[in-house]
Design an enzyme around this catalytic site. Sequence first.
Site, PDB file in Angstrom:
ATOM      1  N   HIS A 125       0.868  -1.183   0.000  1.00 18.54           N
ATOM      2  CA  HIS A 125       0.000   0.000   0.000  1.00 18.54           C
ATOM      3  C   HIS A 125       0.905   1.232   0.000  1.00 18.54           C
ATOM      4  CE1 HIS A 125      -2.875   2.914   1.772  1.00 18.54           C
ATOM      5  NE2 HIS A 125      -3.833   2.068   1.441  1.00 18.54           N
ATOM      6  N   ASP A 202       2.731  -4.652   8.220  1.00 13.87           N
ATOM      7  CA  ASP A 202       1.530  -3.826   8.073  1.00 13.87           C
ATOM      8  C   ASP A 202       0.344  -4.780   8.181  1.00 13.87           C
ATOM      9  OD1 ASP A 202      -0.666  -2.495   7.141  1.00 13.87           O
ATOM     10  OD2 ASP A 202       0.237  -1.831   5.262  1.00 13.87           O
ATOM     11  N   GLN A 205      -4.836  -5.389   6.948  1.00 11.43           N
ATOM     12  CA  GLN A 205      -5.806  -6.334   6.392  1.00 11.43           C
ATOM     13  C   GLN A 205      -5.738  -7.682   7.098  1.00 11.43           C
ATOM     14  OE1 GLN A 205      -8.065  -5.335   4.417  1.00 11.43           O
ATOM     15  NE2 GLN A 205      -7.196  -3.398   3.709  1.00 11.43           N
ATOM     16  N   LYS A 228     -10.789  -0.624  10.138  1.00  9.09           N
ATOM     17  CA  LYS A 228     -10.926  -1.848   9.334  1.00  9.09           C
ATOM     18  C   LYS A 228     -11.294  -3.037  10.220  1.00  9.09           C
ATOM     19  CE  LYS A 228      -7.523  -0.115   6.047  1.00  9.09           C
ATOM     20  NZ  LYS A 228      -8.176   0.160   4.772  1.00  9.09           N
ATOM     21  N   CYS A 365      -4.653   2.323  -3.742  1.00  8.49           N
ATOM     22  CA  CYS A 365      -3.427   2.856  -3.134  1.00  8.49           C
ATOM     23  C   CYS A 365      -2.265   1.892  -3.313  1.00  8.49           C
ATOM     24  CB  CYS A 365      -3.610   3.185  -1.653  1.00  8.49           C
ATOM     25  SG  CYS A 365      -4.836   4.450  -1.372  1.00  8.49           S
TER      26      CYS A 365
HETATM   27  C1  LIG Z   1      -2.545  -2.930   3.632  1.00  9.44           C
HETATM   28  C2  LIG Z   1      -2.882  -1.546   4.065  1.00  9.44           C
HETATM   29  N1  LIG Z   1      -1.950  -0.797   4.661  1.00  9.44           N
HETATM   30  C3  LIG Z   1      -2.196   0.443   5.081  1.00  9.44           C
HETATM   31  C4  LIG Z   1      -3.430   1.019   4.900  1.00  9.44           C
HETATM   32  C5  LIG Z   1      -3.663   2.409   5.396  1.00  9.44           C
HETATM   33  O1  LIG Z   1      -4.609   2.416   6.406  1.00  9.44           O
HETATM   34  P1  LIG Z   1      -5.172   3.790   7.001  1.00  9.44           P
HETATM   35  O2  LIG Z   1      -5.632   4.581   5.814  1.00  9.44           O
HETATM   36  O3  LIG Z   1      -6.293   3.360   7.883  1.00  9.44           O
HETATM   37  O4  LIG Z   1      -4.055   4.437   7.728  1.00  9.44           O
HETATM   38  C6  LIG Z   1      -4.433   0.296   4.281  1.00  9.44           C
HETATM   39  C7  LIG Z   1      -5.747   0.901   4.018  1.00  9.44           C
HETATM   40  O5  LIG Z   1      -6.397   0.621   3.037  1.00  9.44           O
HETATM   41  C8  LIG Z   1      -4.158  -1.023   3.855  1.00  9.44           C
HETATM   42  O6  LIG Z   1      -5.100  -1.772   3.282  1.00  9.44           O
END
Ligand SMILES: Cc1ncc(COP(=O)(O)O)c(C=O)c1O
Length: 413
Positions: A125, A202, A205, A228, A365
């Site tokens: 991401h 990270d 998910q 999430k 993203c």
């Molecule tokens: C794998 C992953 N990392 C990071 C993020 C970023 O999360 P946030 O926008 O809640 O900070 C997301 C959000 O879609 C994500 O799916």
Amino acid sequence: MTALVTPLKVPVASNRKADFPGLVGNWAYLDTAATAQKPQVVIDAIAKAYGPDYATVHRGVYERSATMTMRFEEAREKVARFIGAASANEIVFVRGATEGINLVANSWGNRLQAGDRVLLSALEHHSNIVPWQLLRDRTGIEIDVAPLTGDGRIDEAALEALLTPRTKLVSIAHVSNVLGGVVDLARIARAAHGVGALLLADGCQAAPHMSIDVQALDADFYVFSGHKLYGPTGIGVLWARAEILESMPPWQGGGAMIETVSFEKTTYAPPPQRFEAGTPHITGVMGLSAAIDYVEAIGLGAIAAHEAHLVTAAREALGRINSVRLFGPADSAGILSFAIEGVHPHDIGTILDESGVAIRAGHHCAQPLMALLGVPATARASFGIYNDLDDVARLAAGVERVTRIFGTAGTDR
Ligand SMILES: Cc1ncc(COP(=O)(O)O)c(C=O)c1O
């Protein structure tokens, strides 16, 4: 025409939908990977925190504030238990995964020097790419990128081959937000530690879909977002091993993160307060705490099994439609990206919306991953604890309708 959805036993009761006021009106919500709907218990917890329980934390000398402080710190302990952390002091409340990664890059990352390397993967991401590029601009580090396997997983052997003694950090998604593949974090941790590097996972998910034990995984940093995980927006978690957090300088200054302040010299509080400058998102923490209670009452094992059934059914149903291309591994964690030959994903999303099916269409993203897949965007259906086989059937019927509207092939594959 063959049945679009093979009947499967779905372990989590489908009447979970009734817990979610956002799902009124027979809405097939398949965008949980972007953000999850909120159960009423979470909404109630937030309302209570803003209502009869409301007070600041850590400062007030009156009883309401002392009670709120106790609940706030109990929530920190709950989060620690939820992810298998050794201590609540290893839990830093942040705005979300994005802020958690930026915190690591801006605090721990500043010790890196020109020539040091940070190893990412091709499916990250943007929130796990851009902070490292900003760090590269400041320090001259190098960024390496591990490739993917043919079915869209991080290629673990290729990642290991990219490790060097100059690699200081491996930072990868536990679960891909586009393809849903789950990486073997324990294996990557072993390999990273073998060259003296740390591992940041990270878990955005992963935390909503599977049970997490950061100690068993032997990670060094783990981040996830509350929204999430059926909790509120604006709250998330950075976990790091105590000794790593203790070695890190603050990244934001202000109230709550200090021991003493004078114009000559300021000393800082120990972690986690050192990293929580300013009044925290008190009500967000209360909502996150209620969300953890909610998912734990169902059980992460049952949630993972439920979503695995739904994603299998969806792959099977969409896989039968000619002109549909499925991305990612078969055993993805509740996420299915797809494309229809000759149809822009935004058109797929718009037509599905007409029949009350909400999916995400775009680059998610993850523009480098889109480039690798050779598409500008994908359509993505992602499943949560409230989805059922009816949602899958409606997704499949909607996709069939798209193929009819655009005159692409039918369902006789
Ligand atoms: C794998 C992953 N990392 C990071 C993020 C970023 O999360 P946030 O926008 O809640 O900070 C997301 C959000 O879609 C994500 O799916």
